[in-house]
Write a protein that holds these residues in place. Structure first.
Motif, PDB file in Angstrom:
ATOM      1  N   GLN A   6      36.352  12.089  52.820  1.00  0.00           N
ATOM      2  CA  GLN A   6      35.785  12.141  51.469  1.00  0.00           C
ATOM      3  C   GLN A   6      35.376  10.750  51.001  1.00  0.00           C
ATOM      4  O   GLN A   6      34.326  10.571  50.370  1.00  0.00           O
ATOM      5  CB  GLN A   6      36.790  12.742  50.494  1.00  0.00           C
ATOM      6  CG  GLN A   6      37.044  14.212  50.692  1.00  0.00           C
ATOM      7  CD  GLN A   6      38.212  14.725  49.856  1.00  0.00           C
ATOM      8  OE1 GLN A   6      38.908  13.963  49.187  1.00  0.00           O
ATOM      9  NE2 GLN A   6      38.435  16.031  49.906  1.00  0.00           N
ATOM     10  N   THR A   7      36.213   9.765  51.306  1.00  0.00           N
ATOM     11  CA  THR A   7      35.920   8.387  50.915  1.00  0.00           C
ATOM     12  C   THR A   7      34.667   7.893  51.615  1.00  0.00           C
ATOM     13  O   THR A   7      33.803   7.256  50.999  1.00  0.00           O
ATOM     14  CB  THR A   7      37.116   7.468  51.212  1.00  0.00           C
ATOM     15  OG1 THR A   7      38.243   7.934  50.466  1.00  0.00           O
ATOM     16  CG2 THR A   7      36.823   6.029  50.837  1.00  0.00           C
ATOM     17  N   GLU A  26      45.929  15.509  55.821  1.00  0.00           N
ATOM     18  CA  GLU A  26      45.512  15.270  54.443  1.00  0.00           C
ATOM     19  C   GLU A  26      44.853  13.896  54.313  1.00  0.00           C
ATOM     20  O   GLU A  26      43.820  13.742  53.657  1.00  0.00           O
ATOM     21  CB  GLU A  26      46.732  15.362  53.519  1.00  0.00           C
ATOM     22  CG  GLU A  26      46.412  15.213  52.059  1.00  0.00           C
ATOM     23  CD  GLU A  26      47.666  15.323  51.196  1.00  0.00           C
ATOM     24  OE1 GLU A  26      47.785  14.511  50.260  1.00  0.00           O
ATOM     25  OE2 GLU A  26      48.508  16.211  51.472  1.00  0.00           O
ATOM     26  N   THR A  27      45.440  12.900  54.969  1.00  0.00           N
ATOM     27  CA  THR A  27      44.892  11.548  54.918  1.00  0.00           C
ATOM     28  C   THR A  27      43.529  11.496  55.606  1.00  0.00           C
ATOM     29  O   THR A  27      42.599  10.858  55.102  1.00  0.00           O
ATOM     30  CB  THR A  27      45.866  10.542  55.563  1.00  0.00           C
ATOM     31  OG1 THR A  27      47.094  10.584  54.828  1.00  0.00           O
ATOM     32  CG2 THR A  27      45.305   9.131  55.530  1.00  0.00           C
ATOM     33  N   GLU A  43      41.390  13.881  55.772  1.00  0.00           N
ATOM     34  CA  GLU A  43      40.445  14.504  54.842  1.00  0.00           C
ATOM     35  C   GLU A  43      40.070  13.540  53.716  1.00  0.00           C
ATOM     36  O   GLU A  43      38.906  13.463  53.313  1.00  0.00           O
ATOM     37  CB  GLU A  43      41.042  15.790  54.273  1.00  0.00           C
ATOM     38  CG  GLU A  43      41.140  16.910  55.292  1.00  0.00           C
ATOM     39  CD  GLU A  43      41.948  18.110  54.826  1.00  0.00           C
ATOM     40  OE1 GLU A  43      42.427  18.117  53.660  1.00  0.00           O
ATOM     41  OE2 GLU A  43      42.111  19.046  55.627  1.00  0.00           O
ATOM     42  N   LYS A  44      41.054  12.801  53.209  1.00  0.00           N
ATOM     43  CA  LYS A  44      40.773  11.816  52.152  1.00  0.00           C
ATOM     44  C   LYS A  44      39.854  10.717  52.666  1.00  0.00           C
ATOM     45  O   LYS A  44      38.960  10.251  51.960  1.00  0.00           O
ATOM     46  CB  LYS A  44      42.069  11.213  51.626  1.00  0.00           C
ATOM     47  CG  LYS A  44      42.869  12.153  50.755  1.00  0.00           C
ATOM     48  CD  LYS A  44      44.151  11.493  50.276  1.00  0.00           C
ATOM     49  CE  LYS A  44      45.002  12.436  49.462  1.00  0.00           C
ATOM     50  NZ  LYS A  44      46.274  11.824  49.054  1.00  0.00           N
ATOM     51  N   VAL A  88      42.917   4.283  51.140  1.00  0.00           N
ATOM     52  CA  VAL A  88      43.157   5.717  51.307  1.00  0.00           C
ATOM     53  C   VAL A  88      44.056   5.992  52.505  1.00  0.00           C
ATOM     54  O   VAL A  88      44.997   6.780  52.429  1.00  0.00           O
ATOM     55  CB  VAL A  88      41.812   6.475  51.469  1.00  0.00           C
ATOM     56  CG1 VAL A  88      42.047   7.923  51.844  1.00  0.00           C
ATOM     57  CG2 VAL A  88      41.011   6.383  50.195  1.00  0.00           C
ATOM     58  N   SER A  89      43.800   5.337  53.614  1.00  0.00           N
ATOM     59  CA  SER A  89      44.519   5.672  54.842  1.00  0.00           C
ATOM     60  C   SER A  89      45.968   5.197  54.830  1.00  0.00           C
ATOM     61  O   SER A  89      46.807   5.756  55.531  1.00  0.00           O
ATOM     62  CB  SER A  89      43.793   5.107  56.069  1.00  0.00           C
ATOM     63  OG  SER A  89      43.797   3.705  56.060  1.00  0.00           O
TER      64      SER A  89
END
Length: 108
Positions: free
Chosen positions: A21-22, A14-15, A17-18, A92-93
């Protein structure tokens, strides 16, 4: 034990993917930099992609001066863009995951 491991693997995916996206969003964030006398202007994305360069005609008369201006202004723009990029990716990470030594490189 395996439930925790599977949960962590899910959070890692999930991270990732975030982060992806970022990084895509960072293509739309621009940093504008210019020389002190405003004869040279550079626009660069937060992913360090130069989007535009504007050179005043006065700089076209002196090749060495133009080269110096380009180096200084582009380096300042890259420095600012890199700081924005790193701040956004770090936010994000590190949001949902405990940091495991050696794993931080996975999200750069």
């Amino acid at each position: 034990m395996f439930g925790d491991l599977m949960g962590m693997m899910g959070k890692m995916k999930e991270t990732q993917e975030k982060v992806a996206q970022t990084k895509k969003r960072l293509d739309t964030i621009f940093i504008d930099e210019q020389s002190n006398d405003q004869l040279l202007k550079v626009s660069i994305s937060a992913n360090n992609q130069i989007k535009s360069v504007s050179i005043d005609d006065a700089l076209l008369q002196d090749k060495e001066q133009l080269e110096d201006y380009l180096i200084l202004v582009i380096n300042k723009a890259i420095e600012k863009a890199t700081a924005v990029h790193q701040t956004e990716i770090d936010a994000v990470s590190k949001m949902d995951l405990p940091m495991i030594p050696g794993m931080e490189d996975m999200f750069k």
